[in-house]
Design an enzyme around this catalytic site. Sequence first.
Site, mmCIF file in Angstrom:
data_model
loop_
_atom_site.group_PDB
_atom_site.id
_atom_site.type_symbol
_atom_site.label_atom_id
_atom_site.label_comp_id
_atom_site.label_asym_id
_atom_site.label_seq_id
_atom_site.Cartn_x
_atom_site.Cartn_y
_atom_site.Cartn_z
ATOM 1 N N PRO A 115 40.974 45.220 32.824
ATOM 2 C CA PRO A 115 42.214 45.369 32.086
ATOM 3 C C PRO A 115 43.144 46.450 32.587
ATOM 4 O O PRO A 115 42.849 47.626 32.516
ATOM 5 C CB PRO A 115 41.735 45.731 30.663
ATOM 6 C CG PRO A 115 40.248 45.696 30.720
ATOM 7 C CD PRO A 115 39.878 45.855 32.134
ATOM 8 N N GLU A 116 44.286 46.025 33.059
ATOM 9 C CA GLU A 116 45.418 46.920 33.207
ATOM 10 C C GLU A 116 46.394 46.459 32.140
ATOM 11 O O GLU A 116 46.094 45.550 31.372
ATOM 12 C CB GLU A 116 46.011 46.822 34.619
ATOM 13 C CG GLU A 116 45.060 47.403 35.662
ATOM 14 C CD GLU A 116 45.749 48.008 36.861
ATOM 15 O OE1 GLU A 116 46.844 48.577 36.692
ATOM 16 O OE2 GLU A 116 45.209 47.919 37.959
ATOM 17 N N ARG A 140 30.165 47.673 30.949
ATOM 18 C CA ARG A 140 30.077 49.090 31.340
ATOM 19 C C ARG A 140 30.235 50.054 30.173
ATOM 20 O O ARG A 140 30.006 51.244 30.323
ATOM 21 C CB ARG A 140 31.113 49.389 32.434
ATOM 22 C CG ARG A 140 30.762 48.693 33.732
ATOM 23 C CD ARG A 140 31.814 48.909 34.782
ATOM 24 N NE ARG A 140 31.774 50.238 35.344
ATOM 25 C CZ ARG A 140 32.575 50.654 36.316
ATOM 26 N NH1 ARG A 140 33.480 49.841 36.816
ATOM 27 N NH2 ARG A 140 32.486 51.877 36.781
#
Length: 270
Positions: free
Chosen positions: A2-3, A110
Amino acid sequence: MPELPEVETTRRGIAPHVLGRAVRAVTVRESRLRWPVAEELQTLLPGSRFSETRRRGKYLLLKTELGWLMIHLGMSGSLRLVSGDEPVKKHDHVDIELDNGMILRYHDPRRFGALLWVREPDSHALLCELGPEPLEPGFDGAYLHGRAQGKSLAIKSFIMDSHVVVGVGNIYANEALFRAGIHPDRAAGRVAKARYEKLAEAIRAVLTEAIRIGGTTLRDFVGGDGAPGYFQQKLNVYGRGGQTCRVCGELLKESRHNNRATVFCPRCQT
DNA sequence: ACTGGCACCTGGGCGC
DNA sequence: TGCGCCCAGGTGCCAG
């Protein structure tokens, strides 16, 4: 993943499915994210109704009567709507079940992401110091130029600082600098205003384009696996170190800034 | 006040 | 096949 474009695409994808819906139940299978999953998700969220969605930088905000659910996707997070009988996969950490049986499911291998509870977004510590939204008024070359005065850090690090401008992650920092023809190592304080005008426009252009393309995969947020790989063919430099520049044919160079991969064209970017 | 570096995690790909 | 290493789209926090 995600940006900013991915977060905005996620917001647009889930908004029509959560707005007006009440929360029936919340299941937290793993609370150890970047910060512990807020207790309020289980004490306040059930019974509440979502009335508004918002995005600030890469933070996603869902309003209820009692406060806001604030979500960050970190490096590997995703949020999608699944039906109630969808099997739970590894790293599906949090389920927010809606009153129609659909589930807003947070997945994050993560665990760099976060699910927090905030009473007032504008005054929240994580949000109140953020720089302007790149796609809104107030972000332009004059602003960047002003903020850069006296700074010696590399311009790439400068534009990736969320206190300067939000939403410019590693991919788009590389791409924007390429489009603006600016070398990523250049000291931020020594870049002329005219070049900052070009850079601000390049940042807006790459983000807008990515959101536009991401919009075509919105259906993936309901049902499917929600893994869009859309922007790849549009990348000029990111992930292309050692390959030839699409504009001039020169070999693209690789370096690092703050331990993040940088790729640039030594001929086009000066 | 700035700046660079580290930490937090898991998984995939590569070379041996 | 297996092991060890390096890399990955973020960002708050710390030390110098």
